[in-house]
Design an enzyme around this catalytic site. Structure first.
Site: not given
Ligand code: UDP
Length: 327
Positions: A11, A146, A150
């Site tokens: 995206f 997640y 990160k």
């Protein structure tokens, strides 16, 4: 300039690739996923797609050698993945980033790493400056894998910064727009869109008072490009987003207003959607002072306008796909 974008068919990556091509730069996108989001760029002489993974260190090394600037956007994102396959999330996000860092360092290339507002977790003390604490739940709650992946990647970036790598870390806040995800999957806006376009109720999870700052893709791209070009951004961690806060309930109502259909809002208990391996973030708001000062960029697209454009784009794509699930 030659720009390498890992995750360049995703995206944000596809929009970034489009913007660099429009500037007159040459873009190589490295991506394992579907080519749908870059189909319109495939024939362009200054756009190249390499279908491979950031887990392939050799490929990365060769691509980094040829690039002037590297954006590392490849990663596994989406709450459904955090809950269904945490191993995949951790493996690709942490190990893939190490491969990219190694290649960028070896060839002395400037690197922009895409991190996330998820690293702040559910810190109640909003808005969050870049040095705010990370407040996360237990490791038994898969949702946090997640955020953790990160944050670990950010630590690796900062460790390489000490070694002299010119690296910039961007923490995106709920970026949305055309080509976001497939309808009905991924993030809240595409889930609501699928429901909206069929005239079904929009499923607001919990009581809908949880908030996000929805950032229109064009604003995020202006900031992302500046982050790769502006000298002052080197070595920095930057929030990227708007500080306009919107509750999920309001988002649903606004989408119904703008979509003009017969959808209503339906509140659903969180456990029914995600099981018990999920905890929501009640409020998420960035402090955007550093983004503004360093990059000279502020988000300027009102939510109404960004949503209207997004709804129109998905409507068009759905019509083009002939009611199939090809969007
Ligand atoms: N959400 C919702 N209905 C849905 C999907 C998501 O109300 O069908 C909520 C979700 O619980 C969260 C917010 O929308 O509070 C944003 O979720 P998303 O998955 O887009 O990403 P997040 O910002 O949580 O990373």
């Amino acid at each position: 300039m030659k720009v390498l974008i890992t995750g360049g068919a995703g995206f944000v990556g596809s929009h970034l690739a489009e913007a660099f091509v429009a500037r007159g730069d040459e873009v190589t996108a490295l991506d394992t996923g579907s080519q749908a989001k870059v189909r319109h760029l495939l024939g362009h002489p200054r756009f190249h797609l390499v279908v491979d993974s950031v887990m392939n260190a050799e490929i990365l090394d060769g691509l980094a050698a040829k690039a002037d600037l590297i954006y590392h956007l490849a990663g596994v994102v989406g709450v459904e993945h955090y809950v269904a396959d945490p191993y995949h999330v951790l493996n690709v996000n942490v190990n893939g980033t190490q491969h990219v860092l190694r290649a960028a360092y070896k060839h002395g290339r400037r690197l922009v790493f895409s991190s996330t507002s998820e690293v702040y977790g559910r810190n109640p003390d909003v808005p969050w400056g870049e040095d705010a604490d990370r407040v996360l739940g237990s490791t038994s709650i898969d949702r946090w894998c997640y955020s953790t992946s990160k944050a670990a990647s950010e630590h690796f970036c900062l460790a390489y910064r000490r070694l002299g790598l010119p690296v910039t870390i961007l923490r995106y806040f709920n970026v949305y727009g055309p080509r976001l995800d497939q309808l009905d999957v991924g993030r809240v806006i595409t889930i609501f869109l699928g429901q909206l376009l069929r005239g079904e109720p929009l499923t607001v999870i919990g009581d809908g008072t949880q908030t996000r700052c929805f950032t229109y893709i064009d604003d995020a791209i202006r900031a992302t490009i500046a982050a790769g070009l502006v000298r002052e951004a080197e070595g920095q961690v930057l929030n990227i987003g708007t500080d306009q806060e919107t509750s999920i309930r309001r988002l649903a109502e606004l989408m119904i207003e703008l979509g003009g259909g017969r959808s209503t809002v339906r509140l659903v208990p969180q456990e029914r959607v995600y099981g018990d391996s999920y905890e929501d973030v009640p409020r998420r708001i960035p402090d955007v002072t550093r983004m503004h000062r360093t990059l000279g960029v502020l988000a300027r697209t009102p939510l109404e306008e960004g949503l209207a454009r997004t709804i129109a784009w998905f409507r068009g794509a759905k019509a083009a796909a002939g009611q199939s699930d090809g969007v």
